[in-house]
Design a protein around this motif. Structure first.
Motif, PDB file in Angstrom:
ATOM      1  N   VAL A 177       0.835  -1.201   0.000  1.00 41.58           N
ATOM      2  CA  VAL A 177       0.000   0.000   0.000  1.00 41.58           C
ATOM      3  C   VAL A 177       0.874   1.257   0.000  1.00 41.58           C
ATOM      4  O   VAL A 177       0.651   2.198  -0.779  1.00 41.58           O
ATOM      5  CB  VAL A 177      -0.941  -0.006   1.220  1.00 41.58           C
TER       6      VAL A 177
ATOM      7  N   TYR B  91      -7.428  -5.223  -2.185  1.00 42.42           N
ATOM      8  CA  TYR B  91      -6.834  -3.921  -2.478  1.00 42.42           C
ATOM      9  C   TYR B  91      -6.304  -3.881  -3.911  1.00 42.42           C
ATOM     10  O   TYR B  91      -6.522  -2.916  -4.666  1.00 42.42           O
ATOM     11  CB  TYR B  91      -5.710  -3.635  -1.481  1.00 42.42           C
TER      12      TYR B  91
ATOM     13  N   SER C  71      -9.093  -3.577  -6.510  1.00 42.29           N
ATOM     14  CA  SER C  71      -9.629  -2.218  -6.549  1.00 42.29           C
ATOM     15  C   SER C  71      -8.666  -1.272  -7.262  1.00 42.29           C
ATOM     16  O   SER C  71      -9.081  -0.457  -8.098  1.00 42.29           O
ATOM     17  CB  SER C  71      -9.895  -1.730  -5.125  1.00 42.29           C
TER      18      SER C  71
END
Length: 259
Positions: free
Chosen positions: A114, A161, A164
């Motif tokens: 991330v 994640y 997306s």
């Protein structure tokens, strides 16, 4: 398209590239012509200094150190491969996992991707090109309650994640894909097989069979080799896979028993 697979002229960051499948991926990327950077807490003696950044990627500061090195040394990246992952959580099921254990699983298996994506993806978007590979795990589909609950949950979060993110940046020219390995024959996993064999008073092959049995069996009859994982990642990162994005590619010898 003709010719051999190539990554010539590509700039790549591979996290977790100092051992196991990560090291195999780094070696293959170099062989295919990519300029590669990797990181860990300590540099292995056989890895050239110019290819390495010392950092703890489980922390925000460590991720920023690596992102800054990518900008300074490479001028950005064309390929970002998130190999970093693993688990040190104790066995014993959900009750054995306290706050520290849960945070550690997330800080190792989710947050580095991330944070580094957040730091480096804008450059890809600005150029209108790039590839991000998130290495997840079949454990997100087949968690082992006794031992991998936290790891499996973190990898499931990484997969969601990634999906997306792929939908957001594909229209901007950046591909995002997932690779989900099963059991890989790394030095660490073979040590586990040896330990299981020693505890049972048997040999290494029996230790391997015990690991395969814990996964519900591997129809292929063996774990994947690190180089096989690297081959899949290199293909997905290459221009040969130019229309592949948003997908998860399982490489597990047939372990996952469902469609």
């Amino acid at each position: 398209m003709t010719g051999f697979l190539t990554l010539q002229g590509k700039r790549a960051l591979i996290t977790g590239g100092t051992q196991g499948a990560g090291a195999a991926t780094l070696a293959l990327f170099r062989e295919l012509g990519a300029e590669v950077l990797t990181s860990a807490r300590n540099r292995p003696g056989d890895l050239p200094e110019e290819m390495f950044v010392a950092a703890d990627l489980t922390t925000p500061a460590g991720c920023e150190t690596v992102a800054a090195a990518v900008r300074d040394r490479l001028g950005g990246v064309d390929i970002l491969v998130h190999m970093l992952g693993g688990s040190s959580a104790p066995g014993g099921g959900f009750a054995a996992l306290g706050e520290a254990e849960w945070q550690a699983e997330l800080n190792l298996n989710l947050m580095p991707a991330v944070r580094l994506d957040r730091a480096l993806l804008p450059g890809m978007v600005a150029r209108g090109a790039g590839v991000v590979v998130h290495v997840t795990s079949i454990q997100r589909l087949l968690p082992l309650p006794e031992a991998t609950t936290g790891y499996a949950a973190a990898k499931a979060a990484l997969s969601a994640y990634s999906k997306s993110l792929s939908k957001e940046v594909a229209p901007k020219g950046v591909r995002v894909v997932r690779v989900a390995p099963g059991w890989i024959a790394t030095e660490a996993s073979l040590r586990l097989a040896e330990r299981l064999a020693a505890e049972a008073g048997t040999d290494l092959e029996d230790g391997k069979r015990r690991i395969m049995a814990s996964l519900g069996g591997i129809p292929l009859g063996r774990p994947s080799a690190p180089a096989e994982i690297a081959n899949l990642i290199a293909f997905l990162a290459s221009d040969r896979a130019a229309s592949i994005t948003g997908t998860e590619h399982v490489i597990d010898g047939g372990t996952v028993p469902t469609v």
